[in-house]
Design an enzyme around this catalytic site. Structure first.
Site, PDB file in Angstrom:
ATOM      1  CB  ALA A  57      -1.986  -7.528  -0.297  1.00 16.92           C
ATOM      2  CB  THR A  87     -11.364  -1.419 -10.820  1.00 16.15           C
ATOM      3  OG1 THR A  87     -10.422  -2.252 -10.139  1.00 16.15           O
ATOM      4  CG2 THR A  87     -11.456  -1.829 -12.285  1.00 16.15           C
ATOM      5  CG  HIS A  89      -9.125  -5.193  -6.862  1.00 12.51           C
ATOM      6  ND1 HIS A  89      -7.788  -5.531  -6.888  1.00 12.51           N
ATOM      7  CD2 HIS A  89      -9.772  -6.245  -6.302  1.00 12.51           C
ATOM      8  CE1 HIS A  89      -7.638  -6.734  -6.368  1.00 12.51           C
ATOM      9  NE2 HIS A  89      -8.821  -7.192  -6.006  1.00 12.51           N
ATOM     10  CG  PHE A 114       1.495  -2.056   6.675  1.00 10.30           C
ATOM     11  CD1 PHE A 114       0.434  -2.921   6.484  1.00 10.30           C
ATOM     12  CD2 PHE A 114       1.682  -1.029   5.762  1.00 10.30           C
ATOM     13  CE1 PHE A 114      -0.421  -2.771   5.410  1.00 10.30           C
ATOM     14  CE2 PHE A 114       0.833  -0.863   4.684  1.00 10.30           C
ATOM     15  CZ  PHE A 114      -0.218  -1.741   4.505  1.00 10.30           C
TER      16      PHE A 114
END
Length: 157
Positions: A57, A87, A89, A114
């Site tokens: 992504a 995390t 991330h 999107f």
């Protein structure tokens, strides 16, 4: 009063679909929904659809920008899945994908739909890729087509 509103049918539209390979078991369902919507509801010819695969992504905005700058496409559909882990991330990838794709749309003056799922877990992603919560890939494809038609109406008004 003049009302401008985009229709879904866009048989002559040239659409690029950019899809992330990471989480492909979910993204392929998003792709199926997007392609079905483009062809069946949007009446877009298969030869007017270009499919581009990227690693994840995070890479969607760069490739979307390059496609937009080529001026070969009327709209772009970005598909991917980012699932929260343990995390930070998730926040970085989801945020950069979202803001990057928005910047492409604004800077290149092209609809960029999107279709990136940002979910808490795999179950939510599966639900949004064609089960309980519909298919967000199909929804993104329809948004792209509607925006292509709406921008054409604005230009003609």
């Amino acid at each position: 009063m003049k009302v401008l509103e985009g229709a879904v049918a866009a048989p002559n539209a040239k659409i690029a679909v950019v899809i992330a390979r990471f989480n492909s078991f979910i993204n392929e369902s998003l792709l199926e929904g997007a392609l079905d919507a483009l062809k069946r509801l949007g009446q877009v010819k298969e030869e007017n659809i270009t499919l581009v695969r990227v690693p994840g992504a995070y890479e969607l905005p760069l490739v979307a920008r390059r496609l937009a700058e080529s001026k070969k496409y009327d709209g772009i559909v970005a598909l991917g899945t980012v699932i929260r882990g343990g995390t930070a991330h998730f926040e970085y990838v989801a945020g950069e994908a979202s803001s990057g794709l928005g910047q492409v749309a604004m800077n290149a003056d092209i609809p960029v739909a999107f279709g990136v799922l940002t979910t808490e877990n795999i179950e939510q992603a599966i639900e949004r890729a064609g089960t309980k919560a519909g298919n967000k890939g199909a929804e993104a494809a329809l948004v792209a087509l509607e925006m292509v038609n709406l921008l054409a109406q604005i230009d003609a008004a």
